[in-house]
Design an enzyme around this catalytic site. Structure first.
Site: not given
Ligand code: NAD
Ligand code: KPL
Length: 305
Positions: A11, A37, A105, A184, A202
């Site tokens: 993802g 997929r 997260n 966080k 926010n």
């Molecule tokens: P996302 O939904 O974009 O990607 C997750 C991927 O995992 C999807 O493609 C989904 O199909 C795949 N997936 C789920 N179960 C699966 C399985 N059993 N087998 C294979 N693939 C599987 O999520 P994301 O935004 O990349 O977030 C991932 C983690 O990172 C979360 O905990 C999120 O809070 C954290 N995070 C994301 C961001 C961001 O900017 N996207 C920033 C900081 C933290």
């Molecule tokens: O991390 C964030 C979120 O949106 O998940 C911020 C911007 C810190 C707000 O909690």
């Protein structure tokens, strides 16, 4: 130990990491959910990462869970609620001492994973980088940030860590990764649920600063009770700073709700409330907030956990 990176979850963040590692010449393989997929991915011919409006294509090899072969280095990049069941399916392929980076997260999912695979070394990560999926197999790098990695059971730097520097992934080894994750989590608990309940960006929370402040007081007390006094330091001030600095943004939870996606509430506010109950710490405001959020999600047809 092989230095191939297997990436579980292609993802937003998983693709961002996969493309940067691949272009630095590291061996990378995506693990996709099922043959459908895999077929869709093969039809696309690879991942596209858009950076500063410039799309670049990366023909990274992919496989499914059933592909045979040992895994020595795994990046788990799915959502917190998907992490443990997904890693369990890979357990037979993970060699003893394999390094497993957990990008989720919140808190709670890391321990769920560790319980499934006691024979590997779990590395917890906290990321402030931002990425989102524009379409299948195409991800935009939306916000520069930083990554902290650490192992709560072992302060020595993991072997895979050097690859991040080589790949231009900004990261630091952290011997207090739990403190970072708690901090966080507390920020997310003070901001994200209220943006959903008040239906605002926010910055809209500037009109609800008393409510934010009362939550910060409870969260600070809880962090102390959980043995995380550093994570509690100046929490209220930082929450207000983040609200101002990200005033124009919608929180990640708000965006999940708006797009009808399941939230990670169980590993954020849910984790805080469960930790409070375990420590016998009264947190009536957090509990009320949790209940209001669950009711709000349920009314929208979304899971409350
Ligand atoms: P996302 O939904 O974009 O990607 C997750 C991927 O995992 C999807 O493609 C989904 O199909 C795949 N997936 C789920 N179960 C699966 C399985 N059993 N087998 C294979 N693939 C599987 O999520 P994301 O935004 O990349 O977030 C991932 C983690 O990172 C979360 O905990 C999120 O809070 C954290 N995070 C994301 C961001 C961001 O900017 N996207 C920033 C900081 C933290
Ligand atoms: O991390 C964030 C979120 O949106 O998940 C911020 C911007 C810190 C707000 O909690």
């Amino acid at each position: 130990m092989s230095s191939t990176w297997h990436i579980l979850g292609a993802g937003s963040l998983g693709s961002l990491w996969a493309c940067r590692l691949a272009r630095a010449g590291k061996a990378v393989r995506l693990i996709l959910r099922d043959p459908q997929r895999l077929a869709s991915y093969q039809h696309a011919g690879g991942l596209t990462l858009v950076e500063q409006d410039l799309p670049r294509h990366y023909a990274i090899p992919a496989e499914t869970f059933d592909t045979p072969g040992p895994i020595h280095r795994l990046l788990v990049a799915c959502k917190a609620y998907d992490a443990a069941p997904a890693v369990l399916r890979l357990a037979p392929r993970l060699v003893a001492g394999a390094e497993v980076v957990l990008l989720q997260n919140g808190l709670g999912s890391q321990d769920e994973v560790a319980e499934q695979v006691p024979h590997v070394r779990c590395l917890f990560a906290s990321s402030t980088e931002g990425a989102f999926r524009e379409q299948d197999w195409r991800v935009r790098f939306a916000g520069h940030g930083f990554n902290w990695l650490g192992d709560p059971c072992n302060p020595s730097v993991a072997a895979c860590f050097d690859d991040l520097g080589d790949a231009g992934i900004p990261a630091q080894w952290s011997t207090d990764i739990l403190t970072r994750l708690w901090r966080k989590l507390a920020l997310n608990c003070a901001i994200n649920p209220l943006t959903v309940l008040h239906d605002c960006r926010n910055g809209g929370l500037l009109e609800h600063l008393a409510e934010v402040g009362a939550l910060c007081d409870e969260l600070s007390g809880l962090l102390q009770r959980c043995g995380q006094p550093q994570a509690a330091e100046d929490l209220h001030e930082e929450v207000e700073r983040v609200i101002v600095a990200t005033a124009a943004n919608y929180s990640s939870m708000y965006q999940d709700v708006r797009h009808g996606r399941r939230t990670e509430i169980h590993y954020l506010l849910g984790h805080a409330c469960r930790a409070a109950a375990r420590h016998g710490a009264p947190v009536p405001r957090l509990e009320r907030l949790h209940q209001r959020l669950v009711d709000n999600l349920t009314a929208r047809g979304l899971p409350g956990a």
